[in-house]
Scaffold this motif. Structure first.
Motif, mmCIF file in Angstrom:
data_model
loop_
_atom_site.group_PDB
_atom_site.id
_atom_site.type_symbol
_atom_site.label_atom_id
_atom_site.label_comp_id
_atom_site.label_asym_id
_atom_site.label_seq_id
_atom_site.Cartn_x
_atom_site.Cartn_y
_atom_site.Cartn_z
ATOM 1 N N LYS A 1 14.305 60.640 43.848
ATOM 2 C CA LYS A 1 15.536 60.800 43.063
ATOM 3 C C LYS A 1 16.078 62.227 43.105
ATOM 4 O O LYS A 1 17.228 62.454 42.777
ATOM 5 C CB LYS A 1 15.315 60.353 41.620
ATOM 6 N N ASN A 2 15.271 63.209 43.567
ATOM 7 C CA ASN A 2 15.735 64.586 43.666
ATOM 8 C C ASN A 2 16.339 64.936 45.022
ATOM 9 O O ASN A 2 16.799 66.046 45.218
ATOM 10 C CB ASN A 2 14.579 65.554 43.368
ATOM 11 N N LEU A 3 16.337 64.003 45.943
ATOM 12 C CA LEU A 3 16.908 64.256 47.263
ATOM 13 C C LEU A 3 18.431 64.245 47.210
ATOM 14 O O LEU A 3 19.026 63.443 46.489
ATOM 15 C CB LEU A 3 16.450 63.195 48.262
ATOM 16 N N GLU A 4 19.049 65.104 48.002
ATOM 17 C CA GLU A 4 20.506 65.104 48.126
ATOM 18 C C GLU A 4 20.983 63.795 48.754
ATOM 19 O O GLU A 4 22.055 63.301 48.438
ATOM 20 C CB GLU A 4 20.965 66.286 48.989
ATOM 21 N N MET A 5 20.184 63.229 49.645
ATOM 22 C CA MET A 5 20.579 62.022 50.362
ATOM 23 C C MET A 5 20.203 60.738 49.621
ATOM 24 O O MET A 5 20.448 59.648 50.119
ATOM 25 C CB MET A 5 19.963 62.005 51.758
ATOM 26 N N ALA A 6 19.642 60.834 48.426
ATOM 27 C CA ALA A 6 19.159 59.658 47.700
ATOM 28 C C ALA A 6 20.265 58.636 47.435
ATOM 29 O O ALA A 6 20.058 57.432 47.630
ATOM 30 C CB ALA A 6 18.504 60.074 46.386
ATOM 31 N N ALA A 7 21.431 59.089 47.019
ATOM 32 C CA ALA A 7 22.522 58.161 46.716
ATOM 33 C C ALA A 7 22.962 57.405 47.970
ATOM 34 O O ALA A 7 23.135 56.182 47.940
ATOM 35 C CB ALA A 7 23.700 58.907 46.105
ATOM 36 N N ALA A 8 23.118 58.114 49.074
ATOM 37 C CA ALA A 8 23.538 57.473 50.321
ATOM 38 C C ALA A 8 22.454 56.535 50.843
ATOM 39 O O ALA A 8 22.751 55.437 51.309
ATOM 40 C CB ALA A 8 23.869 58.523 51.369
ATOM 41 N N LEU A 9 21.200 56.941 50.749
ATOM 42 C CA LEU A 9 20.103 56.117 51.241
ATOM 43 C C LEU A 9 19.923 54.857 50.401
ATOM 44 O O LEU A 9 19.601 53.799 50.920
ATOM 45 C CB LEU A 9 18.805 56.929 51.280
ATOM 46 N N SER A 10 20.168 54.952 49.116
ATOM 47 C CA SER A 10 20.014 53.778 48.251
ATOM 48 C C SER A 10 21.077 52.717 48.526
ATOM 49 O O SER A 10 20.926 51.565 48.123
ATOM 50 C CB SER A 10 20.023 54.184 46.775
ATOM 51 N N GLN A 11 22.150 53.077 49.241
ATOM 52 C CA GLN A 11 23.186 52.112 49.617
ATOM 53 C C GLN A 11 22.792 51.289 50.843
ATOM 54 O O GLN A 11 23.433 50.300 51.161
ATOM 55 C CB GLN A 11 24.509 52.841 49.899
ATOM 56 N N ASN A 12 21.735 51.707 51.538
ATOM 57 C CA ASN A 12 21.261 50.983 52.714
ATOM 58 C C ASN A 12 20.710 49.627 52.272
ATOM 59 O O ASN A 12 19.897 49.558 51.350
ATOM 60 C CB ASN A 12 20.164 51.803 53.410
ATOM 61 N N PRO A 13 21.134 48.525 52.899
ATOM 62 C CA PRO A 13 20.680 47.197 52.468
ATOM 63 C C PRO A 13 19.179 46.960 52.670
ATOM 64 O O PRO A 13 18.621 46.051 52.069
ATOM 65 C CB PRO A 13 21.506 46.231 53.324
ATOM 66 N N HIS A 14 18.521 47.778 53.484
ATOM 67 C CA HIS A 14 17.092 47.611 53.732
ATOM 68 C C HIS A 14 16.228 48.436 52.778
ATOM 69 O O HIS A 14 15.004 48.403 52.873
ATOM 70 C CB HIS A 14 16.742 47.986 55.168
ATOM 71 N N ILE A 15 16.865 49.171 51.867
ATOM 72 C CA ILE A 15 16.141 50.003 50.908
ATOM 73 C C ILE A 15 16.267 49.390 49.518
ATOM 74 O O ILE A 15 17.353 49.050 49.066
ATOM 75 C CB ILE A 15 16.680 51.450 50.902
ATOM 76 N N GLU A 16 15.142 49.252 48.861
ATOM 77 C CA GLU A 16 15.079 48.679 47.521
ATOM 78 C C GLU A 16 14.563 49.755 46.568
ATOM 79 O O GLU A 16 13.528 50.372 46.820
ATOM 80 C CB GLU A 16 14.111 47.493 47.561
ATOM 81 N N ILE A 17 15.296 49.997 45.496
ATOM 82 C CA ILE A 17 14.915 51.005 44.506
ATOM 83 C C ILE A 17 14.339 50.294 43.287
ATOM 84 O O ILE A 17 14.975 49.403 42.722
ATOM 85 C CB ILE A 17 16.129 51.868 44.081
ATOM 86 N N LYS A 18 13.130 50.700 42.886
ATOM 87 C CA LYS A 18 12.493 50.130 41.703
ATOM 88 C C LYS A 18 12.235 51.242 40.703
ATOM 89 O O LYS A 18 11.616 52.252 41.030
ATOM 90 C CB LYS A 18 11.176 49.444 42.077
ATOM 91 N N LYS A 19 12.731 51.041 39.482
ATOM 92 C CA LYS A 19 12.524 52.025 38.420
ATOM 93 C C LYS A 19 11.510 51.471 37.437
ATOM 94 O O LYS A 19 11.519 50.284 37.109
ATOM 95 C CB LYS A 19 13.837 52.325 37.713
ATOM 96 N N SER A 20 10.638 52.357 36.973
ATOM 97 C CA SER A 20 9.646 51.958 35.989
ATOM 98 C C SER A 20 9.385 53.129 35.051
ATOM 99 O O SER A 20 9.991 54.192 35.177
ATOM 100 C CB SER A 20 8.340 51.534 36.681
ATOM 101 N N LEU A 21 8.471 52.920 34.137
ATOM 102 C CA LEU A 21 8.097 53.968 33.206
ATOM 103 C C LEU A 21 7.525 55.183 33.923
ATOM 104 O O LEU A 21 7.631 56.301 33.445
ATOM 105 C CB LEU A 21 7.031 53.414 32.246
ATOM 106 N N PHE A 22 6.922 54.959 35.066
ATOM 107 C CA PHE A 22 6.234 56.023 35.789
ATOM 108 C C PHE A 22 7.101 56.696 36.841
ATOM 109 O O PHE A 22 6.625 57.521 37.597
ATOM 110 C CB PHE A 22 4.962 55.462 36.437
ATOM 111 N N GLY A 23 8.367 56.336 36.926
ATOM 112 C CA GLY A 23 9.268 56.980 37.875
ATOM 113 C C GLY A 23 10.014 55.998 38.743
ATOM 114 O O GLY A 23 9.983 54.790 38.536
#
Length: 129
Positions: free
Chosen positions: A5-27
């Motif tokens: 989440k601290n990467l500059e490219m995180a927003a653009a990379l999360s738009q990739n259909p092959h990337i899945e972002i999972k949020k939890s209590l631990f990060g």
């Protein structure tokens, strides 16, 4: 090792259909969806001359990148530099994404496009690291 989440490219990379972002209590955890492999993220910094070389490398097709790395080796990283390469590679090495940034006007500005590769092409990008 950097945090996704601290990467500059995180927003653009999360738009990739092959990337899945999972949020939890631990990060926040990023996964390469086809194999459910976790993305390992890393940053490398470069002095101006090596950063400019990396910028030229990333502007070329993957086959030319591989040939130049074979002939001249990869650019030398430094502890603190004007250029920063952000990379995300799946643990199974089937996905790789890189983007180069340059420190200008008190912030990082993109010096290359976000490059994402899958399968055997991902191995070429991991040779940059």
């Amino acid at each position: 090792m950097a945090n996704f989440k601290n990467l500059e490219m995180a927003a653009a990379l999360s738009q990739n259909p092959h990337i899945e972002i999972k949020k939890s209590l631990f990060g926040t955890k990023a996964l390469y969806a086809p194999s459910q492999s976790k993305l390992e993220v890393n940053t490398l910094e470069y002095a101006p001359n090596e950063g400019e070389r990396m910028e030229r490398l990333l502007a070329q097709p993957l086959d030319k990148i591989a040939a130049e790395l074979q002939a001249k080796g990869k650019p030398a990283a430094t502890p603190v530099g004007q250029y920063r390469l952000e990379a995300a590679v799946s643990q199974d090495r089937q996905f790789a994404a890189v983007q180069l940034f340059r420190f200008v006007d008190f912030g990082y500005k993109p010096a290359s496009q976000l490059i994402c590769c899958e399968g055997p092409e991902a191995e070429t990008l991991t040779k940059l690291l």
